[in-house]
Write a protein that holds these residues in place. Structure first.
Motif, PDB file in Angstrom:
ATOM      1  N   THR A 204       0.794  -1.174  -0.136  1.00  0.00           N
ATOM      2  CA  THR A 204      -0.245  -0.028  -0.022  1.00  0.00           C
ATOM      3  C   THR A 204       0.962   1.226   0.076  1.00  0.00           C
ATOM      4  O   THR A 204       1.667   1.169   0.781  1.00  0.00           O
ATOM      5  N   VAL A 205       0.747   1.990  -0.821  1.00  0.00           N
ATOM      6  CA  VAL A 205       1.582   3.394  -1.221  1.00  0.00           C
ATOM      7  C   VAL A 205       0.628   4.566  -0.974  1.00  0.00           C
ATOM      8  O   VAL A 205      -0.488   4.614  -1.772  1.00  0.00           O
ATOM      9  N   VAL A 206       0.632   5.576  -0.302  1.00  0.00           N
ATOM     10  CA  VAL A 206       0.042   6.689  -0.210  1.00  0.00           C
ATOM     11  C   VAL A 206       0.980   7.780  -0.524  1.00  0.00           C
ATOM     12  O   VAL A 206       1.943   8.210   0.121  1.00  0.00           O
ATOM     13  N   ASP A 207       0.579   8.495  -1.695  1.00  0.00           N
ATOM     14  CA  ASP A 207       1.577   9.760  -2.012  1.00  0.00           C
ATOM     15  C   ASP A 207       0.741  11.038  -1.938  1.00  0.00           C
ATOM     16  O   ASP A 207      -0.317  11.099  -2.407  1.00  0.00           O
ATOM     17  N   PHE A 208       1.529  11.826  -1.598  1.00  0.00           N
ATOM     18  CA  PHE A 208       0.795  13.248  -1.692  1.00  0.00           C
ATOM     19  C   PHE A 208       1.941  14.189  -2.218  1.00  0.00           C
ATOM     20  O   PHE A 208       3.163  14.178  -1.964  1.00  0.00           O
ATOM     21  N   SER A 209       1.501  15.088  -3.353  1.00  0.00           N
ATOM     22  CA  SER A 209       2.489  16.035  -3.670  1.00  0.00           C
ATOM     23  C   SER A 209       1.921  17.418  -3.821  1.00  0.00           C
ATOM     24  O   SER A 209       0.622  17.239  -3.958  1.00  0.00           O
TER      25      SER A 209
ATOM     26  N   ASP B 159      10.104   6.697  11.891  1.00  0.00           N
ATOM     27  CA  ASP B 159       9.447   6.973  13.056  1.00  0.00           C
ATOM     28  C   ASP B 159       8.035   7.692  12.846  1.00  0.00           C
ATOM     29  O   ASP B 159       7.385   7.606  13.687  1.00  0.00           O
ATOM     30  N   ILE B 160       8.301   8.595  11.788  1.00  0.00           N
ATOM     31  CA  ILE B 160       6.893   9.008  11.553  1.00  0.00           C
ATOM     32  C   ILE B 160       6.068   8.452  10.491  1.00  0.00           C
ATOM     33  O   ILE B 160       5.182   9.028   9.787  1.00  0.00           O
ATOM     34  N   HIS B 161       6.482   7.300  10.163  1.00  0.00           N
ATOM     35  CA  HIS B 161       5.524   6.219   9.211  1.00  0.00           C
ATOM     36  C   HIS B 161       5.605   6.956   7.963  1.00  0.00           C
ATOM     37  O   HIS B 161       4.607   6.762   7.310  1.00  0.00           O
ATOM     38  N   MET B 162       6.572   7.398   7.565  1.00  0.00           N
ATOM     39  CA  MET B 162       6.794   7.957   6.088  1.00  0.00           C
ATOM     40  C   MET B 162       7.735   7.003   5.346  1.00  0.00           C
ATOM     41  O   MET B 162       8.573   6.551   6.081  1.00  0.00           O
ATOM     42  N   SER B 163       7.350   6.820   4.226  1.00  0.00           N
ATOM     43  CA  SER B 163       8.701   6.233   3.548  1.00  0.00           C
ATOM     44  C   SER B 163       9.434   6.965   2.568  1.00  0.00           C
ATOM     45  O   SER B 163      10.535   6.842   2.118  1.00  0.00           O
ATOM     46  N   LYS B 164       8.655   8.190   2.458  1.00  0.00           N
ATOM     47  CA  LYS B 164       9.587   9.373   1.734  1.00  0.00           C
ATOM     48  C   LYS B 164       9.200  10.613   1.830  1.00  0.00           C
ATOM     49  O   LYS B 164       7.812  10.906   2.236  1.00  0.00           O
ATOM     50  N   LEU B 165      10.014  11.561   2.006  1.00  0.00           N
ATOM     51  CA  LEU B 165       9.771  12.910   2.093  1.00  0.00           C
ATOM     52  C   LEU B 165      10.807  13.898   1.320  1.00  0.00           C
ATOM     53  O   LEU B 165      12.188  13.693   1.504  1.00  0.00           O
ATOM     54  N   ARG B 166      10.172  14.351   0.357  1.00  0.00           N
ATOM     55  CA  ARG B 166      11.017  15.214  -0.631  1.00  0.00           C
ATOM     56  C   ARG B 166      10.529  16.638  -0.747  1.00  0.00           C
ATOM     57  O   ARG B 166       9.508  16.737  -0.928  1.00  0.00           O
TER      58      ARG B 166
ATOM     59  N   LYS C  77       8.551  32.538 -16.775  1.00  0.00           N
ATOM     60  CA  LYS C  77       9.126  31.652 -16.345  1.00  0.00           C
ATOM     61  C   LYS C  77       8.858  31.547 -14.722  1.00  0.00           C
ATOM     62  O   LYS C  77       8.092  32.349 -14.326  1.00  0.00           O
ATOM     63  N   THR C  78       8.906  30.224 -14.433  1.00  0.00           N
ATOM     64  CA  THR C  78       8.188  29.756 -13.304  1.00  0.00           C
ATOM     65  C   THR C  78       9.182  29.614 -12.224  1.00  0.00           C
ATOM     66  O   THR C  78      10.341  28.725 -12.339  1.00  0.00           O
ATOM     67  N   LEU C  79       8.931  29.804 -10.982  1.00  0.00           N
ATOM     68  CA  LEU C  79       9.696  29.757  -9.836  1.00  0.00           C
ATOM     69  C   LEU C  79       9.090  28.834  -8.768  1.00  0.00           C
ATOM     70  O   LEU C  79       7.756  29.401  -8.387  1.00  0.00           O
ATOM     71  N   LEU C  80       9.128  27.709  -8.271  1.00  0.00           N
ATOM     72  CA  LEU C  80       8.212  26.992  -7.444  1.00  0.00           C
ATOM     73  C   LEU C  80       8.941  26.200  -6.463  1.00  0.00           C
ATOM     74  O   LEU C  80       9.914  25.888  -6.625  1.00  0.00           O
ATOM     75  N   VAL C  81       7.975  25.902  -5.328  1.00  0.00           N
ATOM     76  CA  VAL C  81       8.845  25.043  -4.356  1.00  0.00           C
ATOM     77  C   VAL C  81       7.478  23.856  -4.067  1.00  0.00           C
ATOM     78  O   VAL C  81       6.291  24.363  -4.013  1.00  0.00           O
ATOM     79  N   GLY C  82       8.158  22.717  -4.076  1.00  0.00           N
ATOM     80  CA  GLY C  82       7.218  21.628  -3.628  1.00  0.00           C
ATOM     81  C   GLY C  82       7.596  20.603  -2.764  1.00  0.00           C
ATOM     82  O   GLY C  82       8.704  20.853  -2.193  1.00  0.00           O
ATOM     83  N   LEU C  83       6.717  19.537  -2.678  1.00  0.00           N
ATOM     84  CA  LEU C  83       6.951  18.518  -1.385  1.00  0.00           C
ATOM     85  C   LEU C  83       6.311  17.495  -1.990  1.00  0.00           C
ATOM     86  O   LEU C  83       5.068  17.364  -2.720  1.00  0.00           O
ATOM     87  N   ASN C  84       6.773  16.344  -1.996  1.00  0.00           N
ATOM     88  CA  ASN C  84       6.342  14.761  -2.204  1.00  0.00           C
ATOM     89  C   ASN C  84       6.519  13.998  -0.887  1.00  0.00           C
ATOM     90  O   ASN C  84       7.533  13.835  -0.465  1.00  0.00           O
ATOM     91  N   VAL C  85       5.236  13.444  -0.445  1.00  0.00           N
ATOM     92  CA  VAL C  85       5.407  12.499   0.470  1.00  0.00           C
ATOM     93  C   VAL C  85       4.860  11.276   0.287  1.00  0.00           C
ATOM     94  O   VAL C  85       3.786  11.286  -0.521  1.00  0.00           O
ATOM     95  N   SER C  86       5.323  10.162   0.862  1.00  0.00           N
ATOM     96  CA  SER C  86       4.784   8.933   0.640  1.00  0.00           C
ATOM     97  C   SER C  86       4.735   8.312   1.917  1.00  0.00           C
ATOM     98  O   SER C  86       5.579   8.352   2.711  1.00  0.00           O
ATOM     99  N   PHE C  87       3.510   7.416   1.915  1.00  0.00           N
ATOM    100  CA  PHE C  87       3.261   6.630   3.489  1.00  0.00           C
ATOM    101  C   PHE C  87       3.329   5.190   3.234  1.00  0.00           C
ATOM    102  O   PHE C  87       2.941   4.943   1.884  1.00  0.00           O
TER     103      PHE C  87
END
Lengths: 1000, 531
Positions: free
Chosen positions: A248-253, A953-960, A990-1000
């Motif tokens: 089971t993978v939950v992704d949030f971006s 420890d915080i039950h995440m598999s990925k945090l970017r 021209k685009t400048l952005l910040v982002g975040l990817n999280v997987s559980f």
């Protein structure tokens, strides 16, 4: 390429070891060494330096063996120096090592690229990458998603050699065109066919790129031809993500960014514009200026006060863009699901332009018996786009002396030059488009017996759109008619049913083959209704008030069906993993073809030879892959528009006197042709795939040559018949080119990885034949109206050749009555050297790029990843209307503002732009052909992956977390907001952005 | 194993079951051409659409400016062009060639009308011709064909006579295209017109359609072309005595949006309603014609001038009456001098008045540029009736093609040649007296008739034909074409290129080059003098 760490050294040492081995063997012949048992020890590690546990170590030819411990260590007893130790581990290449006189043998194991063979999606199935015989490029989803756009086409830019993406609109929700291996059709479209999970779709931009697992581009005719009459422009296969078993993978971006405008040109500022207007109204050759007061009229006071407006900043302002995606993928033994929701919101730099989109997807797979399984793909998209007013681009041409606001800060409708204020117009209109799209795709799979499978692929796809425009009674156009409302309703549906039989058989290790048979029926129906109304008592209700219009245009209704019935057969044969053959035939029947040409046949064959699998190369460890491919195939372009082959009549309204409007019918000026058929492209492709040093360097080199024949052209017919033309399959176009792409991983270690990629493609396009008309000398006639010239590129300009500006001391020859230049005028070349400037002096200018390429790299160190990619298009010429056109302010009349140029004056003898004047300047367009080649830093990105130990420890598999800049830097000589668009198009941000990817 | 074979066969059978119907193209929103060639109502609908198509003479679908009508008006002895597409070729006869755009467009337009008419005429062989709807449609189609061929033969002299319906099956038949004998062309024209005269009624509730009066008027024009003066006189008398037509006041002729008055014989119908608009067949967008713009000079470019209806609204300034024409009027008595033209403009912009001028002062041109901006202008097409604002470019005012004044002038011409002076005096004085002149009782000369033709019908489209059929085209252009005006030593107008450019071969247009290429110049040679 300086750093080659241990892994490379190990690889480099192979030849050296071989020499040692050889020398040693010679010794063996001379010396008889007595057998004696001893212990050999060592450590086995992988390329990143991690110790490998459980690696089998066997004394070859015996049953003696051991496995490595948790630290990768082993210890084994050997008898003689000629003994060979074999190290093996699943997924890694087995290594055989002669003991010699060593007592410590350390081993580095490499992942086996051959067994971890990736599967590639091809038409109607998948194939091992090594088995491919055609030209197929896979693009990974993560590479695509690096670009923040809703356009999947734009995401493919630079990802595959030979795939040229050109922006058609930079506005929020804008689109881009994809051209694969050059233009093939003159009158039909050149857009490729998209297949999403086996279902052909017309528009890929409605899909959420986050749902995409991979994209495969079929570039050669042998891989395309199984899609027959629709595949001529190439096929792009899109595969969406599916659930995995027992996982089971939950992704949030999410990301949020700002868009800012950039440009590489200057406007005339207030003082400069004033001077331009003075110069334009200066007498020549006396050089006397007019009186400012009468010249500037009611703008004069602003001149005196130097009260100037910067119109660009009145119209363009920075804007926000954001995207959020959430997905869940999960599965058990029999059932797997993948579901996602996504939301995208982009505000336009030019209000009120904006784009919002919500996506929903649900994919499920269920095995309900030993031999039957079902899978379901659903996709729903809702999007809402608002556009700016059509006159927004007038901000470029507004004089700085015009003030948008009065002294009290109230926005003005009509400015001092009696023209409408573009800012005002933009505030008094509404232009919205809503889109609902639903795709339902059901597959039933039945394994009839081992090897023989049946699949039923059924899909339904609907796309409903509504565009509403309201120009209110204050708007320039609405004021004439007391408001103007228009509504366009579009409805598109298609149904697909496919029966697919596949038979896959391995006769033995040496011979494997598979057969695919497909029967397919596809019905598409497109309906459009549009209505326009005028004269409203109130503006409050916008276009929804169309029912209360006091006057309406005729309602226009059009329905266009396209039905396609197809049969396809394909045989693939693999002999000893070395010789690969594939042959296929597609038969397409289409409703749009003429009654006498309903069926098209599209054969293809291909062959590949995996040279690296041959005995004589198999042991060459530096060479991990070498494959030669050759293919020929034919594909079609269903370019015929519906109803072209039938004799239909158009309706005409007629009102006699003040009577009721009546309707009548007449045929058009084009005589129908019941023999119409598809355009056919025959295409030859040859390629070499290579991989060196265990595929640390890999790539492809390809050549193609394709000829498209039976192009649909309007053939003129004798007008005394009452008709002017007939659509006929007659023209022909050739494309040939070279494509090269290479990937390299110079460094790959535990903490540090460096990758590089580059690709390069050329395309040469040439018209071979047009409509067959001959001139009086029997030579084929060029189509000057469409700028089609036999022997030249399909995309061409035809104009006089700019040679500079006539100077005061030039002796100006007599060019005849059409061209009487004076100093400050444009000098054009007398190409045919007859002493006159005539239409024969025009030259053909090739517009399409000579080559395109991209180069990218990424460096990862302990979770920090830095990546960038450059994209370049070279050898493009574009006409820049802003340098000569009067509506675009390029005419140097001193009436409008525009792109600043170094114009000629008595004091400034420029050689690049003529003398300003309030009269037509001859051959002005000849100086507007600019080199639109460019190099662009497309994306530059810095990302950080939090270490997994921390995340556990915080039950995440990925945090970017990451920051990306898009279109940050561009080098081009083409003066515009973007090298692919004219200055008056919606500007590219021209685009400048910040982002975040999280997987559980 | 057998089981597998059966299963496989079963699926193969499944695979190949399909129906050919699936590939039949189904039509939803259009009808097929069968409809218009197999029923009386179909024939009538085709004829109705032809009236719409015929309006393209006044409004090209892609180019609002280069209209056939305005280009064909040029190149005579009573007008001077300023600028615009087609002006050098038609207005100054410079470089008029087979490749000139409107030469080909005229050919195409007229042969398209012929083609449509042939469809309807051919349908009459299959349709129940006792049905009055079918008879009416056939009669109108035949006038359309006659009228189109009349245009073609007069403009090109050398034409092909096509009476066959073209189909995809016969389009590639090998036919040798040779020029038709003009006698055959006129025989067909007269045959068509006679049928129409026999079957059309005088009156119609649908103005704009061909009536018996229109057919007779065209018949008279054809007869005048053939110098059959007896026939001309006969047709004019019938029209005059029919009781359906009367001259209206000078102001009324062009003085409203709807010009279907009792003087009008054939009128191109325009209005803002559906069916009154020109509808672009490619885009569906609707718009009017631009006739008023063509004839109004760019007065608004002068300081102190704003666009207003009084001044002529939005101008393009393409074609003006020349001094030769204006001198023909008795400025004191002939009211047409004031009603048909605007001679002076008056300051109307309070914001931009030149020093020393006040609102309402007349503008006096002192140089060439100013004279062009303030050139006397023909107001026959002016439209303050259908435009909401003066800066609107589109007009929906009707355009008169033929009117009774022309019929009467043909009558005068006929009776001049026939030597019947009372009839001559009767017809000549019709327009002469209406204009405010005292009845002319002396001997009417041919020159007087020619001048009255110019005075009455200038810039309405007949002058070129009138000069050609009287053999005066080249001579009069050489004498009076263009304009040269000098006042107090200042040259105000100097555009007489047409006088130098005109050659004997300009009495006809060149055949469109592209069509010669298709037909083969050995069969269908270019008109002499053109290369």
């Amino acid at each position: 390429m300086k750093v080659f760490n241990e892994a490379n050294i190990a690889e480099k040492s192979i030849p050296f070891q071989r020499i040692v081995l050889f020398v040693f063997s010679v010794f063996c012949l001379v010396l008889t060494i007595s057998a004696q048992t001893r212990i050999v020890t060592g450590v086995v590690k992988d390329v990143s330096g991690e110790a490998m546990t459980g690696v089998g170590v066997v004394l070859k030819g015996t049953t003696k063996g051991t496995i490595t411990n948790i630290d990768g260590q082993y210890s084994i007893e050997v008898v003689s120096n000629s003994d060979v130790l074999e190290f093996s581990f699943i997924g890694y290449e087995t290594i055989a090592k002669q003991v010699d006189n060593q007592s410590v043998i350390n081993i580095i194991m490499h992942e086996d690229v051959k067994t971890l063979e990736e599967l590639v999606v091809v038409g109607y199935g998948t194939q091992r990458k090594s088995d491919l015989t055609g030209s197929v490029v896979s693009v990974k989803a993560e590479d695509m998603n690096a670009t923040p756009t809703t356009s999947v086409a734009e995401m493919l830019r630079g990802q595959a050699a030979g795939v040229v993406v050109t922006q058609t609109s930079a506005r929020p929700g804008g689109t881009s065109d994809i051209l694969i291996r050059g233009k093939r059709s003159l009158t039909g479209g050149n857009a490729p066919l998209f297949i999403v999970d086996g279902v052909p779709v017309n528009n890929i931009d409605d899909f959420n790129s986050q749902d995409i697992l991979s994209v495969e581009v079929l570039k050669d005719a042998s891989s395309q031809s199984i899609y027959g009459a629709r595949a001529s422009n190439g096929v792009i296969l899109v595969t969406t993500k599916r659930g995995e078993e027992n996982k089971t993978v939950v992704d949030f971006s999410a990301y949020v960014g700002t868009q800012r405008v950039k440009r590489n040109f200057e406007f005339y500022d207030g003082d400069e514009w004033v001077q331009l207007k003075r110069e334009a109204n200066r007498s020549f050759p006396e050089g006397v200026y007019l009186d400012d007061a009468s010249l500037f009229g009611n703008m004069y006071q602003n001149l005196v006060d130097r009260n100037y407006t910067e119109w660009e900043s009145e119209m363009i302002k920075p804007a926000i863009q954001q995207k959020y995606d959430l997905s869940v993928r999960s599965g058990g033994k029999n059932t797997r699901i993948a579901s996602s929701i996504g939301f995208f919101d982009q505000k336009g730099m030019i209000a009120p332009a904006s784009f919002r989109r919500a996506n929903f997807r649900f994919n499920a797979d269920h095995k309900f018996s030993k031999t039957f399984s079902l899978s379901l793909n659903t996709n729903y998209t809702y999007s809402f786009q608002t556009n700016e007013d059509d006159s927004f681009d007038k901000f470029i041409t507004q004089s700085p002396l015009l003030l948008p606001y009065d002294e009290n800060g109230v926005l003005q409708s009509i400015l001092a030059d009696s023209k409408w204020n573009p800012v005002w117009n933009n505030q008094n209109m509404l232009n919205e488009r809503k889109l609902n799209r639903f795709l339902l795709n059901l597959n039933l799979d039945w394994e009839i017996f081992k090897g023989l499978k049946y699949k039923l692929n059924a899909s339904m796809n609907t796309r409903d759109s509504e565009r509403g425009v309201y120009l209110n009674s204050l708007h320039e156009q609405g004021s004439n008619t007391e408001g103007k409302a228009s509504i366009e309703l579009g409805n598109y549906t298609d149904y697909l049913i496919e029966n697919i039989l596949t038979y896959d058989r391995d006769i033995n290790e040496q011979h494997r083959f598979d057969v695919t048979l497909v029967q397919s029926a596809n019905a598409q129906l497109s309906k459009n209704t549009s209505m326009v109304g005028y004269g409203f008592a109130t503006d409050d209700l916008g276009y929804n008030n169309i029912g209360a219009a006091s006057k309406t245009d005729p309602v226009v209704r059009s329905i266009t069906p396209r039905n396609l019935l197809s049969y396809m057969g394909r045989l693939r044969y693999n002999m000893m993993d070395r010789y690969l053959f594939s042959a296929s035939m597609r038969i397409d029947g289409s409703s749009v073809f003429g009654a006498q040409n309903k069926w098209g046949f599209f054969p293809a064959g291909s062959f590949a030879w995996r040279i690296s699998e041959e005995e004589f190369l198999y042991d060459q460890h530096w060479l991990s892959n070498l494959k030669l491919r050759l293919s020929y195939g034919e594909v079609g372009n269903q370019a015929v528009s519906p109803y072209q082959s039938q004799g239909l009549v158009d309706s005409y309204f007629m009102q006699y006197g003040t009577g009721e409007p009546l309707v009548g019918y007449l045929p058009g000026s084009q005589l129908p042709n019941p023999n119409l058929k598809w355009e056919t492209t025959g295409s030859l492709n040859s390629g070499i795939d290579f991989g060196f040093l265990r595929d640390r360097i890999s790539g492809t080199l390809e050549f193609y040559h394709s000829v498209t024949r039976d192009l649909l052209m309007k053939q003129s017919i004798n007008e005394i018949t009452g008709y002017t033309s007939q659509l006929t399959n007659i023209g022909s176009v050739m494309n040939r080119g070279i494509e090269f792409s290479v990937n390299a991983i110079p460094v790959k270690s535990k903490n540090f990885t460096w990758t590089l990629f580059a690709n390069f493609a050329t395309n040469h396009n040439e018209i071979l034949a047009l409509n067959g008309e001959l001139d009086e000398n029997g030579k084929p006639v060029d189509d000057i109206a469409n700028k089609w010239f036999i022997g030249y590129n399909v995309d061409a300009y035809y104009d006089y050749q700019f040679e500079g500006i006539w100077q005061l001391d030039d002796e100006i020859p007599d060019f005849g009555p059409n061209y009487l230049p004076q100093p400050g005028d444009i000098k054009v070349k007398d190409v045919d050297k007859d002493g006159l400037i005539t239409p024969d002096d025009r030259i053909i200018i090739n517009r399409s790029p000579k080559w395109t390429g991209s180069l990218g790299s990424s460096v990862a160190w302990k979770g920090i990843e830095f990546s960038f990619d450059f994209y370049t298009v070279q050898g493009v010429i574009k006409s820049n209307a802003y340098l000569y056109d009067s509506n675009s302010g390029g005419d140097l009349h001193g009436r409008l503002n525009g792109i600043k140029v170094d114009y000629w004056t008595l004091e400034n003898p420029s050689n690049t732009a003529p003398r300003p004047r309030d009269a037509t300047i001859t051959y002005f367009s000849s100086l507007a052909y600019q080199d639109a080649s460019y190099v662009r830093l497309r994306n530059i990105s810095l990302a950080y992956d939090f270490p997994s130990k921390l995340l556990k420890d915080i039950h995440m598999s990925k945090l970017r977390v990451y920051a990306t800049a898009t279109n940050l830097w561009t080098h081009t000589n083409f003066l515009s907001y973007s090298p692919e668009l004219s200055a008056g198009s919606y500007p590219e941000p021209k685009t400048l952005l910040v982002g975040l990817n999280v997987s559980f | 194993m057998k089981k597998y074979i059966y299963t496989t066969i079963f699926f193969f059978t499944l695979l190949f079951i399909s129906c050919e119907d699936f590939l039949q193209e189904k039509v939803y929103t259009q009808i097929t051409s069968d409809y218009i060639v197999s029923t009386p109502s179909g024939m009538a609908s085709a004829v109705l659409a032809m009236y719409n198509k015929d309006r393209e003479i006044f409004r090209n679908n892609s180019d609002t400016e280069t209209t056939l009508w305005t280009n064909m008006l040029m190149g005579d002895d009573i007008s001077v062009p300023r600028a615009g597409n087609g002006v050098p070729q038609f207005g100054r006869l410079a470089n008029l060639q087979g490749s000139t755009g409107n030469v080909g467009r005229l050919w195409r337009h007229m042969y398209a009308i012929v083609g449509y008419a042939n469809l309807v005429i051919d349908a009459s062989q299959r349709v129940d011709m006792t049905d009055p709807v079918a008879i009416q449609a056939l009669a109108e189609a035949r006038v359309f064909r006659a009228h189109a061929y009349f245009w073609l033969i007069r403009k090109f002299d050398r034409i092909y006579l096509n009476t066959r319906v073209t189909t995809p099956e016969n389009v590639n038949d090998s036919i040798v295209y040779t020029p038709a004998d003009p006698d055959d062309v006129f025989a067909l024209i007269n045959e068509d017109l006679n049928y129409a005269i026999d079957h059309l009624s005088w009156e119609t509730s649908q103005p704009g359609r061909f009536t018996q009066g229109a057919a007779r008027h065209i018949k008279a024009k054809v007869a005048a072309w053939l110098k059959d003066w007896q026939e001309v006189g006969n047709q004019v008398n019938i029209i005059d005595q029919s009781g359906f037509y009367n001259l209206v006041s000078l102001e009324e002729i062009f003085g409203s949006a709807d010009l279907n008055h009792s003087e009008a014989i054939l009128v191109s119908q325009w209005s803002k309603g559906i069916g009154g608009w020109y509808i672009n067949p490619n885009t569906g967008t609707t718009s009017g014609h631009r006739m008023p713009l063509h004839f109004t000079p760019n007065y608004h470019q002068e300081q102190g001038m704003l666009m207003d209806f009084e001044s002529g609204a939005y101008p393009w300034g393409r074609l003006f009456p020349n001094d030769h024409l204006l001198k023909m009027y008795d400025q004191a008595k002939d009211r047409r001098y004031q009603v048909f033209y605007k001679h002076t403009w008056h300051y109307n912009n309070p914001a931009g008045l030149p020093r020393g001028k006040k609102l309402g002062d007349p503008l006096v041109p002192v140089n060439q540029a100013q004279y062009l901006n303030l050139h006397p202008a023909c107001t026959k097409y002016n439209d303050s009736y259908t435009r909401l604002r003066p800066d609107e470019t589109q007009s929906f005012k009707d355009i008169i093609i033929y009117r009774l004044a022309e019929t009467y002038l043909m009558g005068a011409e006929a009776y001049y040649h026939l030597g019947k002076t009372d009839s001559l005096s009767y017809y000549y004085n019709k327009t002469w007296e209406r204009a405010g002149n005292a009845k002319f009782t002396g001997t009417i000369t041919w020159d007087m008739i020619a001048d009255e033709h110019a005075r009455e019908l200038a810039l309405e489209g007949d002058r070129w034909f009138f000069l050609k059929r009287n053999g005066l085209l080249i001579e009069n252009i050489r004498k009076y074409g263009g304009e040269y005006i000098e006042k107090k030593g200042v040259v105000l107008m100097n555009d007489t290129l047409i006088r130098e450019n005109v050659q004997p071969h300009h009495v006809r247009l060149p055949i469109p080059q592209a069509q010669i290429d298709i037909m083969g110049k050995e069969n269908f040679p270019q008109n002499e003098g053109y290369n």
